[in-house]
Write a protein that holds these residues in place. Sequence first.
Motif, short mmCIF file in Angstrom:
data_model
loop_
_atom_site.label_atom_id
_atom_site.label_comp_id
_atom_site.label_asym_id
_atom_site.label_seq_id
_atom_site.Cartn_x
_atom_site.Cartn_y
_atom_site.Cartn_z
N UNK A 146 67.93 12.35 -62.17
CA UNK A 146 67.98 13.31 -61.13
C UNK A 146 69.10 14.36 -60.92
N UNK A 147 68.93 15.61 -60.51
CA UNK A 147 70.01 16.27 -59.66
C UNK A 147 69.96 15.91 -58.49
N UNK A 148 70.82 16.00 -57.60
CA UNK A 148 70.98 16.04 -56.09
C UNK A 148 69.90 17.19 -55.60
N UNK A 149 69.39 17.28 -54.36
CA UNK A 149 68.52 18.47 -53.93
C UNK A 149 69.27 19.76 -53.94
N UNK A 150 68.76 20.67 -54.24
CA UNK A 150 69.32 22.02 -54.47
C UNK A 150 69.15 22.66 -53.08
N UNK A 151 70.16 23.03 -52.43
CA UNK A 151 70.08 23.95 -51.36
C UNK A 151 69.99 25.43 -51.23
N UNK A 152 70.39 25.98 -52.58
CA UNK A 152 70.20 27.20 -53.16
C UNK A 152 68.68 27.39 -53.33
N UNK A 153 67.87 28.11 -52.56
CA UNK A 153 66.66 28.46 -52.72
C UNK A 153 66.25 28.84 -54.25
N UNK A 154 65.58 28.17 -55.06
CA UNK A 154 65.01 28.46 -56.33
C UNK A 154 66.18 28.18 -57.55
#
Length: 346
Positions: free
Chosen positions: A115-123
């Motif tokens: 996994x990668x940690x949740x992306x904050x930059x939308x898209x």
Amino acid sequence: MDKGIIVEEGPPKQIFEHTHDVQAKDLMRKMVFTRIWDKRAISLNRQGRLGLWAPVSGQEASMIGSEAALTKDDFILGSYRDIPQIVWHGLPLYQSFLYSRGHQHGGQIPEGVNVLMPQIIIGAQITQAVGVALAFKLRREKHVAIAYIGDGGTSQGDFYEGLNFAGVYKAPAIFFIQNNRYAISVPIEKQTAAQSLVIKAEAAGIKGIQVDGMDVLAVYKAVSNAAERARNGEGPTLIEAITYRYGPHTMAGDDPTRYRNKVEEEEWKSKDPLIRFRKYLTRKGLWSEQEEIQVEEEARAAIAEGIKKADETPPMTIPDLIDSMFENTPDYLEAQKHLYANLEDK
């Protein structure tokens, strides 16, 4: 619906006929656990014991059904609402709490957890997923990368660029839109003139599927089929799951009563994925009230243990942060580390 766009629907018996009863019960267990987890996370946020949290109640079917259709060798790239899939894929629960608090250990992914940690930059996770998928293809590994995005994120340039690139190179990727109808407070009708979001697959020349995101079985089938296509070298799939979030966009001040009405909310609550699947399993003799109570108790205990472990994790320090960023720390940062160490000694 246009040619090439498939709507996955039908009774659960048809959708899930090849899945064992134990797998069906596991889906229910994870959805119940996630609902309890969501309620507790909201409470912890209000107490100041948890940082960013994007409520997930109502979206359990799309989250749990999609993750369950993958193997642990597949790769998940999510947005900030997609912590449940990341945890069910292998990230320890306590680390998700640390991530929410901004602690660097929350993002230190254990070896073997894809996994990668949740992306904050939308898209941004869309283009990242294409890169991961192409790496699998170059290595000739039969794995899949799945990227999750909300309906609002489909208006970002990265979304279109990622789909186009994946289509050209037949990347083994799945792009999973959780269309909960509101990009924070903007309804889907004001965000796009397209008749659906899945129709955007047409422009990229990839397969598109629209699915009932409140039906965990339909979601499981849609993602299973998309993963099989990807593994067979048939290219990526765009899935639009029609779902609904019962809570606010995040706990950072959003008030859904300002842009949603009670009639709409009650209509979607009647489609609650837990209620629907509970009825189905109960009719098959696979689920009982006592089993659900037991899962709820297990969830509360696991969450309490996770918070306790997060609380006991040593506070993050600036020297630790610097060390985790560089293999060979530059001299000027080594000097800063010594400076902070001296300040702490005093």
